[in-house]
Design a protein around this motif. Structure first.
Motif, short mmCIF file in Angstrom:
data_model
loop_
_atom_site.label_atom_id
_atom_site.label_comp_id
_atom_site.label_asym_id
_atom_site.label_seq_id
_atom_site.Cartn_x
_atom_site.Cartn_y
_atom_site.Cartn_z
N ARG A 258 0.94 -1.36 0.06
CA ARG A 258 -0.02 -0.14 0.33
C ARG A 258 1.32 1.38 0.26
NH1 ARG A 258 -4.49 -1.10 4.66
NH2 ARG A 258 -4.69 1.17 4.27
N ALA A 259 0.31 2.56 -0.75
CA ALA A 259 1.10 3.97 -0.97
C ALA A 259 0.17 4.32 -0.25
CB ALA A 259 1.26 4.15 -1.76
N PHE A 260 1.57 5.37 0.46
CA PHE A 260 0.49 6.48 2.11
C PHE A 260 1.36 8.14 1.52
CE2 PHE A 260 0.03 2.46 4.01
CZ PHE A 260 -1.26 2.60 4.67
N HIS A 261 0.59 8.48 1.67
CA HIS A 261 0.89 9.80 1.51
C HIS A 261 2.56 10.01 2.58
CE1 HIS A 261 2.05 14.31 1.74
NE2 HIS A 261 1.33 14.95 0.30
N GLY A 262 3.72 10.88 1.97
CA GLY A 262 4.56 10.80 2.99
C GLY A 262 4.94 11.07 4.18
N MET A 263 3.97 12.15 3.83
CA MET A 263 4.59 13.30 5.24
C MET A 263 3.34 13.36 6.14
SD MET A 263 7.24 15.15 4.83
CE MET A 263 7.20 16.25 6.00
N CYS A 264 3.31 13.40 7.71
CA CYS A 264 2.29 13.50 8.57
C CYS A 264 1.05 14.10 8.54
CB CYS A 264 2.89 13.19 9.87
SG CYS A 264 2.03 12.87 11.44
N PRO A 265 0.50 14.29 8.57
CA PRO A 265 -0.18 15.18 8.40
C PRO A 265 -0.57 16.66 9.86
CG PRO A 265 -1.94 13.63 8.77
CD PRO A 265 -0.51 12.89 8.24
N HIS A 266 0.07 15.62 10.98
CA HIS A 266 -0.28 16.00 11.88
C HIS A 266 1.23 16.40 12.32
CE1 HIS A 266 -3.03 12.12 11.88
NE2 HIS A 266 -3.66 13.42 12.45
#
Length: 60
Positions: A37-45
């Motif tokens: 699975r791929a995720f946006h690489g930056m934590c939004p928090h």
């Protein structure tokens, strides 16, 4: 819009890879008993790269 992040043979089960596609940082994880699975690489928090986080090989 889709872009290629990496070749499938670059991924390893229980590990993660970091990629940049169209200037967007991605984190690709492959849990031991799951699918890649791929995720946006930056934590939004915390606005920190996810690559600095720990991946236990089980849960993304």
């Amino acid at each position: 819009m889709f872009g290629k992040a990496c070749d499938f043979n670059e991924l390893r089960q229980g590990k993660y890879e970091v990629a940049v596609v169209n200037r967007i940082l991605l984190m690709i994880v492959w849990p031991t008993r799951g699918e890649p699975r791929a995720f946006h690489g930056m934590c939004p928090h915390a606005n920190e790269p996810l690559a600095d986080a720990r991946f236990d090989g089980e849960r993304p």
